[in-house]
Motif scaffolding. Structure first.
Motif, PDB file in Angstrom:
ATOM      1  N   ALA A   1       0.819  -1.212   0.000  1.00  0.00           N
ATOM      2  CA  ALA A   1       0.000   0.000   0.000  1.00  0.00           C
ATOM      3  C   ALA A   1       0.853   1.262   0.000  1.00  0.00           C
ATOM      4  CB  ALA A   1      -0.930  -0.005   1.209  1.00  0.00           C
ATOM      5  N   SER A   2       2.036   1.173   0.580  1.00  0.00           N
ATOM      6  CA  SER A   2       2.894   2.358   0.670  1.00  0.00           C
ATOM      7  C   SER A   2       3.771   2.556  -0.564  1.00  0.00           C
ATOM      8  CB  SER A   2       3.784   2.254   1.909  1.00  0.00           C
ATOM      9  OG  SER A   2       4.686   1.158   1.792  1.00  0.00           O
ATOM     10  N   SER A   3       3.790   1.557  -1.458  1.00  0.00           N
ATOM     11  CA  SER A   3       4.699   1.645  -2.598  1.00  0.00           C
ATOM     12  C   SER A   3       4.010   1.540  -3.950  1.00  0.00           C
ATOM     13  CB  SER A   3       5.755   0.524  -2.499  1.00  0.00           C
ATOM     14  OG  SER A   3       5.136  -0.761  -2.534  1.00  0.00           O
ATOM     15  N   ALA A   4       2.683   1.557  -3.966  1.00  0.00           N
ATOM     16  CA  ALA A   4       1.955   1.410  -5.228  1.00  0.00           C
ATOM     17  C   ALA A   4       2.139   2.644  -6.103  1.00  0.00           C
ATOM     18  CB  ALA A   4       0.470   1.176  -4.954  1.00  0.00           C
ATOM     19  N   ALA A   5       2.316   2.406  -7.404  1.00  0.00           N
ATOM     20  CA  ALA A   5       2.525   3.513  -8.336  1.00  0.00           C
ATOM     21  C   ALA A   5       1.365   3.680  -9.307  1.00  0.00           C
ATOM     22  CB  ALA A   5       3.818   3.283  -9.112  1.00  0.00           C
ATOM     23  N   GLU A   6       0.487   2.679  -9.414  1.00  0.00           N
ATOM     24  CA  GLU A   6      -0.617   2.734 -10.365  1.00  0.00           C
ATOM     25  C   GLU A   6      -1.868   3.328  -9.733  1.00  0.00           C
ATOM     26  OE1 GLU A   6       0.052  -0.929 -13.464  1.00  0.00           O
ATOM     27  OE2 GLU A   6      -1.080  -1.344 -11.645  1.00  0.00           O
ATOM     28  N   LEU A   7      -2.688   3.962 -10.544  1.00  0.00           N
ATOM     29  CA  LEU A   7      -3.970   4.486 -10.086  1.00  0.00           C
ATOM     30  C   LEU A   7      -5.000   4.230 -11.194  1.00  0.00           C
ATOM     31  CD1 LEU A   7      -5.163   5.949  -7.603  1.00  0.00           C
ATOM     32  CD2 LEU A   7      -5.038   8.057  -8.937  1.00  0.00           C
ATOM     33  N   MET A   8      -5.473   2.987 -11.251  1.00  0.00           N
ATOM     34  CA  MET A   8      -6.441   2.574 -12.261  1.00  0.00           C
ATOM     35  C   MET A   8      -7.799   2.331 -11.599  1.00  0.00           C
ATOM     36  SD  MET A   8      -4.312   2.504 -14.789  1.00  0.00           S
ATOM     37  CE  MET A   8      -5.081   1.627 -16.144  1.00  0.00           C
ATOM     38  N   LEU A   9      -8.849   2.442 -12.397  1.00  0.00           N
ATOM     39  CA  LEU A   9     -10.165   2.042 -11.913  1.00  0.00           C
ATOM     40  C   LEU A   9     -10.213   0.520 -11.892  1.00  0.00           C
ATOM     41  CD1 LEU A   9     -13.060   2.648 -11.055  1.00  0.00           C
ATOM     42  CD2 LEU A   9     -13.679   2.806 -13.485  1.00  0.00           C
ATOM     43  N   LEU A  10     -10.585  -0.053 -10.742  1.00  0.00           N
ATOM     44  CA  LEU A  10     -10.587  -1.497 -10.547  1.00  0.00           C
ATOM     45  C   LEU A  10     -12.004  -2.006 -10.279  1.00  0.00           C
ATOM     46  CD1 LEU A  10      -7.562  -1.745  -8.066  1.00  0.00           C
ATOM     47  CD2 LEU A  10      -7.486  -1.790 -10.577  1.00  0.00           C
TER      48      LEU A  10
ATOM     49  N   VAL B   1     -20.085  -8.181 -14.004  1.00  0.00           N
ATOM     50  CA  VAL B   1     -21.145  -7.599 -13.183  1.00  0.00           C
ATOM     51  C   VAL B   1     -20.612  -7.405 -11.761  1.00  0.00           C
ATOM     52  CG1 VAL B   1     -23.005  -8.655 -14.533  1.00  0.00           C
ATOM     53  CG2 VAL B   1     -22.054  -9.893 -12.576  1.00  0.00           C
ATOM     54  N   GLY B   2     -21.407  -6.721 -10.950  1.00  0.00           N
ATOM     55  CA  GLY B   2     -21.155  -6.630  -9.518  1.00  0.00           C
ATOM     56  C   GLY B   2     -19.858  -6.010  -9.079  1.00  0.00           C
ATOM     57  N   PRO B   3     -19.432  -4.874  -9.668  1.00  0.00           N
ATOM     58  CA  PRO B   3     -18.184  -4.272  -9.185  1.00  0.00           C
ATOM     59  C   PRO B   3     -18.341  -3.669  -7.794  1.00  0.00           C
ATOM     60  CG  PRO B   3     -19.264  -2.790 -10.728  1.00  0.00           C
ATOM     61  CD  PRO B   3     -20.053  -4.083 -10.753  1.00  0.00           C
ATOM     62  N   GLU B   4     -17.258  -3.677  -7.059  1.00  0.00           N
ATOM     63  CA  GLU B   4     -17.136  -2.924  -5.808  1.00  0.00           C
ATOM     64  C   GLU B   4     -15.974  -1.966  -6.038  1.00  0.00           C
ATOM     65  OE1 GLU B   4     -16.715  -5.704  -2.576  1.00  0.00           O
ATOM     66  OE2 GLU B   4     -18.533  -6.802  -3.153  1.00  0.00           O
ATOM     67  N   PRO B   5     -16.190  -0.949  -6.881  1.00  0.00           N
ATOM     68  CA  PRO B   5     -15.088  -0.202  -7.490  1.00  0.00           C
ATOM     69  C   PRO B   5     -14.225   0.564  -6.505  1.00  0.00           C
ATOM     70  CG  PRO B   5     -17.180   0.902  -7.878  1.00  0.00           C
ATOM     71  CD  PRO B   5     -17.506  -0.429  -7.273  1.00  0.00           C
ATOM     72  N   LEU B   6     -12.956   0.636  -6.867  1.00  0.00           N
ATOM     73  CA  LEU B   6     -11.971   1.418  -6.132  1.00  0.00           C
ATOM     74  C   LEU B   6     -10.845   1.742  -7.095  1.00  0.00           C
ATOM     75  CD1 LEU B   6      -9.939  -0.895  -3.694  1.00  0.00           C
ATOM     76  CD2 LEU B   6     -11.160  -1.695  -5.703  1.00  0.00           C
ATOM     77  N   VAL B   7      -9.893   2.518  -6.664  1.00  0.00           N
ATOM     78  CA  VAL B   7      -8.779   2.883  -7.534  1.00  0.00           C
ATOM     79  C   VAL B   7      -7.471   2.412  -6.906  1.00  0.00           C
ATOM     80  CG1 VAL B   7      -9.939   4.852  -8.599  1.00  0.00           C
ATOM     81  CG2 VAL B   7      -8.631   5.193  -6.508  1.00  0.00           C
ATOM     82  N   GLY B   8      -6.551   1.988  -7.767  1.00  0.00           N
ATOM     83  CA  GLY B   8      -5.265   1.513  -7.284  1.00  0.00           C
ATOM     84  C   GLY B   8      -4.577   0.673  -8.327  1.00  0.00           C
ATOM     85  N   GLU B   9      -3.765  -0.270  -7.852  1.00  0.00           N
ATOM     86  CA  GLU B   9      -2.959  -1.058  -8.784  1.00  0.00           C
ATOM     87  C   GLU B   9      -3.664  -2.331  -9.219  1.00  0.00           C
ATOM     88  OE1 GLU B   9       0.542  -3.175  -7.414  1.00  0.00           O
ATOM     89  OE2 GLU B   9       0.102  -2.588  -5.354  1.00  0.00           O
ATOM     90  N   ARG B  10      -3.354  -2.742 -10.443  1.00  0.00           N
ATOM     91  CA  ARG B  10      -4.005  -3.895 -11.059  1.00  0.00           C
ATOM     92  C   ARG B  10      -3.769  -5.185 -10.284  1.00  0.00           C
ATOM     93  NH1 ARG B  10      -1.119  -4.260 -16.257  1.00  0.00           N
ATOM     94  NH2 ARG B  10       0.512  -3.395 -14.969  1.00  0.00           N
ATOM     95  N   ALA B  11      -2.619  -5.315  -9.654  1.00  0.00           N
ATOM     96  CA  ALA B  11      -2.316  -6.552  -8.927  1.00  0.00           C
ATOM     97  C   ALA B  11      -3.346  -6.825  -7.836  1.00  0.00           C
ATOM     98  CB  ALA B  11      -0.911  -6.476  -8.318  1.00  0.00           C
ATOM     99  N   TYR B  12      -3.858  -5.764  -7.208  1.00  0.00           N
ATOM    100  CA  TYR B  12      -4.889  -5.960  -6.182  1.00  0.00           C
ATOM    101  C   TYR B  12      -6.139  -6.584  -6.801  1.00  0.00           C
ATOM    102  CZ  TYR B  12      -8.519  -5.064  -2.755  1.00  0.00           C
ATOM    103  OH  TYR B  12      -9.560  -5.217  -1.883  1.00  0.00           O
ATOM    104  N   ASP B  13      -6.542  -6.086  -7.959  1.00  0.00           N
ATOM    105  CA  ASP B  13      -7.767  -6.564  -8.588  1.00  0.00           C
ATOM    106  C   ASP B  13      -7.631  -8.008  -9.035  1.00  0.00           C
ATOM    107  OD1 ASP B  13     -10.312  -5.579  -8.983  1.00  0.00           O
ATOM    108  OD2 ASP B  13      -9.959  -4.916 -11.032  1.00  0.00           O
TER     109      ASP B  13
END
Length: 299
Positions: A184-193, A213-225
């Motif tokens: 969380a402290s080193s993420a560089a991406e800011l994508m819609l997930l 279907v059924g997104p619980e949207p947030l923004v951040g790095e793709r690896a999380y998604d």
């Protein structure tokens, strides 16, 4: 038609938000759904069952006879954010919103085939199609958005986990929290997930073969998604003699196919599996908890 909430929805909302918050809304749900359908002039075919874990979904027909799906979710599940994400995707990889100006919080959506998800495919084919679908969703978020970040969501999820650092699974919990803090402290991406992407969230459609279907949207790095997808069909992995090595290979395969850092995917997979396992245990779903924590231990 009676809009009775499916048992799965009642159980899941109580687990996630507590009966004190979920109970009153569930009591009002039949009336809310009936009003939402009436405002739009919809004819209701049936309520989808077992349905989702955060909303009631009814298969409906619009006044012109066109099929659609009406989704009614409690305000505390933030259907406004789901609407914002779906509007931004505008049908690209996801179900399309069928109305520009909604008269209430319900979502009128393109009707897909709820009985046919990627889980109906063989595992290798399902993962391939899932990778192609989620790739479409990773776009820049809209300006002035109200989505929370990966760091914010996982910090909130970490709070109950920190109380388990001295329990039976202490080493696993400590490792998961350490991975989360570093990532969380080193993420560089800011994508819609998507936020909760997995095979069962990808359904067959008419406009495109597979739509989310059924997104619980947030923004951040793709690896999380991508991390939730890694443990799909976890029960099959656990039952296989080579389950542990297969799980690790899946991390590498998905990371390579989507150009994601495998170490970051590994870390988020660990965190999300442990968090889900502890939450399942706290809710009394002990079999689910056992599977998830065993999977996490393999990583």
């Amino acid at each position: 038609m009676a809009f009775e909430p499916p048992e799965r929805l009642v159980r899941a909302l109580g687990e996630t938000y507590g009966d004190a918050q979920a109970g009153p809304w569930l009591g009002r749900l039949p009336g809310l759904a009936e009003e939402s359908a009436a405002r739009r002039g919809l004819a209701v075919d049936r309520v989808q069952a077992p349905g989702g874990r955060s909303s009631l979904v009814a298969l409906v027909r619009r006044p012109d006879g066109a099929p659609a799906a009406l989704k009614v979710a409690p305000p505390f599940a933030r259907p406004d954010l789901e609407r914002a994400a779906l509007a931004h995707w505008n049908g690209w990889g996801a179900a399309r919103l069928m109305e520009e100006d909604a008269p209430d919080d319900a979502l009128l959506l393109e009707r897909l085939h709820p009985e046919v998800s990627l889980r109906s495919l063989p595992e290798a084919k399902a993962l391939l199609e899932a990778a192609g679908t989620v790739r479409r969703l990773w776009v820049e978020p809209p300006g002035g958005h109200g989505f929370e970040s990966v760091a914010e969501r996982t910090e909130r999820q970490s709070v109950p986990m920190r109380g388990a650092e001295s329990g039976e699974f202490a080493p696993l919990v400590t490792a998961a929290l350490a991975a989360r803090d570093e990532l969380a402290s080193s993420a560089a991406e800011l994508m819609l997930l998507h936020g909760n992407f997995r095979q069962s969230k990808v359904l067959s459609g008419e406009r495109a073969p597979w739509l989310t279907v059924g997104p619980e949207p947030l923004v951040g790095e793709r690896a999380y998604d991508l991390a939730r997808l890694v443990r799909d069909r976890v029960e099959d992995l656990i039952a296989a003699p080579s389950g542990a090595s297969a799980a690790r290979r899946r991390v590498k395969k998905l990371a390579d196919s989507l150009d994601v850092d495998p170490e970051r995917l590994h870390g988020w997979t660990l965190f999300r599996a442990v968090e889900s396992g502890l939450r399942a245990g706290a809710a009394g779903r002990h079999r689910d908890a056992e599977l998830l924590l065993e999977f996490a231990g393999w990583l």
